[in-house]
Each structure stands twice: as C-alpha cells, then as structure tokens.
Design an enzyme around this catalytic site. Sequence first.
Site, PDB file in Angstrom:
ATOM      1  CD1 TRP A  72       3.616 -12.313   8.557  1.00  0.00           C
ATOM      2  CD2 TRP A  72       1.940 -11.683   7.237  1.00  0.00           C
ATOM      3  NE1 TRP A  72       2.453 -12.767   9.121  1.00  0.00           N
ATOM      4  CE2 TRP A  72       1.402 -12.402   8.338  1.00  0.00           C
ATOM      5  CE3 TRP A  72       1.059 -11.183   6.286  1.00  0.00           C
ATOM      6  CZ2 TRP A  72       0.042 -12.635   8.501  1.00  0.00           C
ATOM      7  CZ3 TRP A  72      -0.298 -11.416   6.449  1.00  0.00           C
ATOM      8  CH2 TRP A  72      -0.789 -12.128   7.539  1.00  0.00           C
ATOM      9  CB  CYS A 132       0.059 -14.840  13.672  1.00  0.00           C
ATOM     10  SG  CYS A 132       1.565 -15.028  14.640  1.00  0.00           S
ATOM     11  CG  HIS A 169       0.502 -19.459  13.464  1.00  0.00           C
ATOM     12  ND1 HIS A 169       0.266 -18.174  13.014  1.00  0.00           N
ATOM     13  CD2 HIS A 169      -0.652 -20.148  13.253  1.00  0.00           C
ATOM     14  CE1 HIS A 169      -0.966 -18.096  12.545  1.00  0.00           C
ATOM     15  NE2 HIS A 169      -1.551 -19.273  12.684  1.00  0.00           N
ATOM     16  CG  ASP A 181      -4.962 -19.567  12.831  1.00  0.00           C
ATOM     17  OD1 ASP A 181      -4.846 -18.336  12.944  1.00  0.00           O
ATOM     18  OD2 ASP A 181      -4.016 -20.299  12.486  1.00  0.00           O
ATOM     19  CG  ASN A 204       1.739 -34.614  15.334  1.00  0.00           C
ATOM     20  OD1 ASN A 204       2.924 -34.737  15.607  1.00  0.00           O
ATOM     21  ND2 ASN A 204       0.815 -35.419  15.826  1.00  0.00           N
ATOM     22  CG  ASP A 208       6.779 -36.672   9.851  1.00  0.00           C
ATOM     23  OD1 ASP A 208       6.646 -36.317  11.042  1.00  0.00           O
ATOM     24  OD2 ASP A 208       6.713 -37.864   9.486  1.00  0.00           O
ATOM     25  CD  GLU A 250       6.790 -34.743  18.204  1.00  0.00           C
ATOM     26  OE1 GLU A 250       6.996 -35.837  17.639  1.00  0.00           O
ATOM     27  OE2 GLU A 250       6.144 -33.823  17.673  1.00  0.00           O
ATOM     28  CD  GLU A 276       4.539 -38.295  17.019  1.00  0.00           C
ATOM     29  OE1 GLU A 276       4.312 -37.459  16.116  1.00  0.00           O
ATOM     30  OE2 GLU A 276       5.378 -39.217  16.902  1.00  0.00           O
ATOM     31  CB  ILE A 316      23.730 -24.609  14.907  1.00  0.00           C
ATOM     32  CG1 ILE A 316      23.995 -25.182  13.517  1.00  0.00           C
ATOM     33  CG2 ILE A 316      24.077 -23.121  14.964  1.00  0.00           C
ATOM     34  CD1 ILE A 316      23.127 -24.572  12.424  1.00  0.00           C
ATOM     35  CE  LYS A 317      26.370 -27.906  21.702  1.00  0.00           C
ATOM     36  NZ  LYS A 317      27.314 -28.498  22.690  1.00  0.00           N
ATOM     37  CG  HIS A 318      22.235 -19.627  19.380  1.00  0.00           C
ATOM     38  ND1 HIS A 318      21.393 -18.930  20.215  1.00  0.00           N
ATOM     39  CD2 HIS A 318      21.454 -20.552  18.752  1.00  0.00           C
ATOM     40  CE1 HIS A 318      20.162 -19.397  20.100  1.00  0.00           C
ATOM     41  NE2 HIS A 318      20.168 -20.384  19.226  1.00  0.00           N
ATOM     42  CE1 TYR A 356       4.637 -15.065  12.886  1.00  0.00           C
ATOM     43  CE2 TYR A 356       5.163 -12.919  11.971  1.00  0.00           C
ATOM     44  CZ  TYR A 356       4.236 -13.873  12.325  1.00  0.00           C
ATOM     45  OH  TYR A 356       2.909 -13.641  12.098  1.00  0.00           O
TER      46      TYR A 356
END
Length: 682
Positions: free
Chosen positions: A235, A271, A330, A353, A393, A395, A442, A447, A475-477, A513
Amino acid sequence: MSYCNVNILSVDMRCRENNSAHRTWEIDLERLIVRRGQSFSISVLLSQRLRGCNLGLDLHVGKREEVVISVKKEKCSASDWWFTERYACNEVLLTLYSPADAIIGPYRLAVTLSGPDGRVLDTKAMTKFHLLYNPWCKDDVVYLPDENWIQEYVMNENGIIYMGTWNNITSRRWNFGQFEDNIMDICFEILDYSNEALRDFKKDLCQRADPVYVSRIITAMVNCNRDRGLLEGCWEEPYTDGKAPYRWTGSVDILRRWSESCAKPVKYGQCWVFSGLAVTVLRCLGIPTRPITNYESAHDTDGNLSLDILLNENMEVVKERRSDSTWNFHCWVESWMRRLDLPQGNDGWQVLDPTPQELSDGTFRCGPCPVRAIKEGNLDVKYDAPFVFAEVNADVIHWIVRKNGERQKIKVCEDCIGRNISTKSIFGNRREDITLQYKYPEGSKKEREVYEKAKRAIRDESPDRQEQTQVVVNIKHEKLVFGADAELVVEVTNQGQKTADISLSLAAEAQTYNCIRLGVLQKETKQISVQANQVHKEVVRVPYKDYVKYISGQQNIKLTTLLQAQGVTKPIMAVCKLAPIMPKIKVDIDGKICRRRRSSCSISFTNPLKVPLRGGVFTVEGAGLLASTKVKVNGEIAPGHQVSAKLNFQPMRCGIRKLLVDFFSDGLRDMKGNATLNVRKF
C-alpha cells in the site's frame, strides 16, 4: 458372432456440440468442458455391432484418482451420475447425466467393455473433461433465474470497478478475461495449491461440490498471506521490485505470471486488484460474481462495531498497535448462491473479501457472508458477519489525546460509514447504488434499531450522541484535475446570537486511499471572530508542486479542521478528502474489426503538466483481442504536446470486446483509456 472379438476403437467427446450446449465455447472448443446438472453426449465407436456385451463408465477425479465414481445405468438418487445408451450399427451414443451437486474440476472418463460374465474385454484410455458450476440449472445452488444477470455476472469478461471518494466517484475498466486461454486450468491450479488441498487433498476434493467452501478457498488464495496465493499486497511506494497496483488493467496477466512461476506471488496489488482477480476466478468456475465498492469503508480491528480515531493536540493521528481506520473506498465481491448451511433467509448475494485484513479461521480471508444478514444485523451467521457489518455500518468516534494521556471525545458520526455502495449495472456501463441492500436508510429508526441489535450481540455499549453546537464547520471544494493546484474552502458558520471567538486549526496531509499517512502539506492555527448569524470562509490552497511529491495514483489530500470556540466544551471537527482526477487516454479503432484479421488502433493524449514526461509506456490488453502488450514512447513528451502510438492486433474471438489502455511515466501514472469493439466473423 462372438462378443470376444468386439473392441473399442475410439471415444468422441463431441466437444463442439457439448460446449456450445453448456455455454463453455468461449473457454475452449477442442476439449470437453461441461456444467453440472446438465446432460452431455459422447460417441463410442466399436469394431463391430455390440451383442451380448455391456459398456461401463467410470469417472476418476484427482491427481492420483483420489475419487472414483461408477456411472450407473439408471438414476437411483439425485446425487448419482448415470447414463443412457442408443445404438446405431457399431456406434453407441451415450448420454451422461451429472448431479447438480457434483464435484467441480478435471475428470478422467474410462469406457469399459465387458462380457455377460462381467469379464473386462477392452478399456479405452481415460479421456479428460472438466466440470463447472451451472447457474442455468435450477437444482444447482448457484442457480440464477434471470438470464440478464447470468450474462453480466458469469459471461461478461469486462467490467467496471468503482474508486475515488464517496462524493467524487471514479471508475476503472477491468479485463476479467475468465475465458482466455488456460485461465480455467489456472483456476483449478489455485484450488490445488490451497492449504486445505496440500493438507488433505481427498477431503478438499470432495468439498469442491460446495460453492461456499470453494469461494472461501478462493478468497484466501487471491492474497498470498500464509499460503501460496496469487498476489502480494503493498500500500506504499516504492514498487520497484514489482508492478504498481494502479498499473494493472486486468486479471489475466497476474494469473499467468503466478502459474508460470510455479505459484510464487505476483507483486503488487491493492483491494481493487484483489477484487478483480476474485471475480475472474469465481466467474470462470461458474459462480455468479460481481465487484463491489464501499465508500468510507470501516476497518474495525477490535470488533466493537465502532471506529476510534485518536488525534493528538497537533491533529496528527495517533497510531496504536492495531488501529481502526476508514478507507476512502474498499472493494470486495459478492457471489450468488443458496446457503444450505444456514437458516432460511440467507440465500442470494454473499460478501467475499480477498483483501488481507483480518484472520478468519486462521487465514486471511472474509466470507461468504449473506448480505441479508448484514442488513438485519444478524451477526451470528457464517462467515465474518461482525467484520462486514462494521465495514458498512460502524459509528466513528474521534478522540483528542491530551499530553497527559487523557482522552476527550470530540465527535461521534453515525452516518459516515458505508456510503454509495456501488457495482456496475446489468443494463450498461452505469453505476448501480446498492447501499439499501446492506442497510436501512441512514438516520431512520430501523437503521438505529439494527445497529443497537448488533451492538447487543457483541455486548458493547453504543457511543454517546453528538451534542449540538451553534458553531458549524463545513469544507467545500471543486474537482481537482491532476496538475492543477488544489483549493478547499473552510466555512465556519455561527448560528448563535453572539460573536464567536474561535481558535481554528487546519492540517492538510497526503495519504493513501486506506489512510496511511504520506506527508504533511500544510498546517496552521489562527484566531478568528465570527459575527452572529454570519459565515467566515478560509481558503486553503495546496500547490501541485507540493502534493505531487506524494500523490501519483490512488492517494488523496486530506484536510482536517479543528476549532475551539469560547463557551463550547468540546472541540468541533470536520474532515474532507480530495482525490485528483487523472487525464484520460483517447483510443480510436481503425476500420472494421474481424476475427483473425489484422486490425489496428490509435492511442493518444496531451501532456497537461507544465513539465516534460519521460519514460512513457502504454500497456494494452483485451479479452479475446490481445494479451498484455507494452508500447514504449520514444523521448520525452513536452508540456502541452500530444503523444500518439499505433498498435496492430489480431482478434481471436467474436462479439463485443473491450480494449483497455494504461499509461505510465515519471510524472503521470494511473492514466487509463478504453474502446469498445464489435468483432465480426467476416
């Protein structure tokens, strides 16, 4: 006429006829490849008409004939091999019926001629054939009722793997190539090299009837951790002793390199490469399979269904021996099968996986785990349900670790993980969002109920809810094209009725990543005042010359903001990830394309950077078109200049085909292009 003079002259496996009926003609037409649960016919030519004698069939499975099956002359049970006979002079047409739960793999067929007394008169040398799973057979546990699904998830040799970030999704074409020359043989070779086969080959062989078992073996063997698997993961740069993961455009070259090296792992993969390989092998064996991408994917190392992200007072991630992490994306795969080993309600898509993350029964693998079980929070089903549940899922809890070692919880996010779960649609090259197959919406009551149910199953308490504050940070971009400077805007909104005095800390860093930190790009702390009901904006610019030191493929810029407002007990945090978009390669096909005729394509792109490119190499491949081929670019490519190359090739198979192109140089990497071809017979 004495039966003693009858001999077996030849056995015709009728490969073309059978392979066409069993939909294996893409693999080979010169040797017999059939699917279980479906009949096939062979012809036996005798020296004279058969009178008073009997034909018998025996099947031998395994390198040393570990399993021998006597083919019966009538069906006694659903698990029997049996056959019927029809005579025409001195030729006998035999129709063989395989059970829908037969062992898959290479078989050897022995035809025996015996007299009325049972004495063997003649035996024809054993003839090889291969047996695969059958998604068209209703009695096979991999049965798919929809032909469109089968065409996509079994027969399609090309696909799309999604990458990027949840709010800037990119895609990568992949040549699965499951029907290319020798790939089927390599797939069975992979099974033979597994730890289970090396430990007890006969036991392993008998279990190959079960796609749950086989898919679990493949998941382990795609990576090379603790076995003689296909691919070594890496990686971080450098990749000097192998091939960078982002340079692969398909599975075929990897599989052939592994086989030709006598099962030495190929370097290197990440991956999406592991995922692409698993799709190739499982589709080749006849198991419906599709690649899946989960954005903001959790890696929960301690199994508590929450990610604990620790930051020091300088906003640097504190790494422990085994730290939780969030990956931008992933990739794994789903395979379709009935789960006879589980209670009802667990059939259908199963998560597998192959990326080596955590041990499962002592081996780096994951699954198969029913997607339905994940959605309902049923963590007691096989295999690895808690880990998969957390991936989509969990937190996320952010902590500040003070200099005295005290931990302060600063942020809990209940909807950060498992976004825009994606796969290619069966109706063309568009993305299908399957998030709701994994979890309820969500923020919905259902949920949270499922999450609480899962937490109770592992006997862990749920994290505290995030307290509401009157100061909000976002935050914007815009999208970032590789070669341009990055610009992000931090907006601090004061929703209160009084001026807010704030200490604002900003940290921009380069990372992979999957959250491996590569280097610091910018860091500063400033004091600001935001009037009541006003917005304060801070512009963060990261020049190309700074981020290019670290970013070349699937790396990204991560901006973390931490602000402490007077009167607010906890710091307020926001995180944003920005992945540069690479330029595209233009691929043009010259004229009409016909099978076995010389064809050509033109490849070109313009250098968008302000520096010249050196050491340029195009790599081109396509299932049914050509094997992986390199085209070197002579000299350097000046800024703003176009480079082009022409490549001749000779298609070997008809139909809709994909030509995939990769470009690599000292300054631009992970550039891709593709073209769709319709290869005609004439």
